[in-house]
Design a protein around this motif. Structure first.
Motif: not given
Length: 258
Positions: A99-108
């Motif tokens: 979900x935008x805005x994307x943060x690094x934790x979610x991407x990881x």
């Protein structure tokens, strides 16, 4: 691991590339594309990547159009501004989404999920039906016109129609919710901030804290405060001090376009 990114917002694409490499320096970004047309051309002339990150809404249509026109054999992580409730179909079909805005934790977390699926299924997509997924999402998502583009607001004994793009920010004071417009009007509104958060477009407004929902243009300055909190200077000026918590600071900076 070779990764292809489909994202039509320049800053978002740049941030996504940086976060990918922070999560895994071994990742190779093989391309960044910004449209359905360029993506189809790319797949017709290049071998399939190991992973595809695809924004749903592109300038020339939805990225689902790509899957309807050519066969995509690699796993996909979608990025989107749709609300979480509307995306339960993704979980059912084992396709992850950010979900935008994307943060690094979610991407990881999404990358870890991909690595686990790869261990189980190798390079296959685990028989995920992308076309069915597209249909499910189209049928289940909240349409874009659900987001409010105007409100009827109180000014004394009058009700005034106000367009969303006239509003700098929303805030609460003494249990009453107000809007402040760009021309410095202060008007009351019959919604709580929790309700407004659901009906305002997430690209246009951000829930800064329990008292404020702000637009990006209303943020005049950002100061780094104690304990990594952020202090905002808003325009038009508000007498209340506005802080972003340490937990939300990274997410806020990403939303602002860091």
């Amino acid at each position: 691991m070779k990764v292809l990114i489909i994202e039509d917002e320049f800053l978002a694409a740049k941030q996504l590339q940086a976060m990918m490499l922070e999560c895994d320096p071994a990742i190779e970004i093989v391309g960044v594309l910004d449209s359905v047309e360029s993506t189809i051309q790319w797949f017709n002339t290049h071998p399939s990547p190991d992973l595809l990150l695809a924004d749903i809404e592109l300038a020339d249509g939805q990225s689902f159009s790509v899957f309807e026109q050519i066969e995509i054999k690699c796993p996909v992580i979608f990025t989107t501004a749709y609300d979480e409730f509307a995306l339960q179909a993704f979980k059912v079909h084992s396709v992850d989404y950010l979900l935008k805005p994307i943060n690094e934790e979610a991407l990881r977390k999404s990358l870890l999920k991909f690595y686990e699926l790869k261990k189980l299924y190798g390079t296959s997509t685990a028989s995920i039906d992308i076309k069915m997924l597209a249909t499910l999402l189209r049928d289940s998502t909240v349409p874009s016109d659900t987001y409010r583009d105007r409100f009827l607001l109180r000014q004394g004994s009058r009700l005034l129609p106000v367009e969303v793009n006239e509003i700098a920010y929303f805030y609460t004071k003494d249990r009453v919710t107000f809007v402040k417009t760009w021309d410095k009007r202060i008007l009351s509104i019959d919604y709580h901030l929790d309700e407004l958060e659901k009906i305002l477009h997430p690209k246009q407004f951000y829930r800064a804290n329990r008292q404020f929902i702000v637009s990006p243009k209303s943020v005049n300055k950002i100061h780094i405060h104690f304990h990594n909190r952020l202090k905002l200077e808003l325009s038009p000026v508000n007498e209340e001090e506005v802080y972003i918590s340490r937990e939300k600071s990274t997410d806020f900076k990403t939303w602002m376009g860091e």
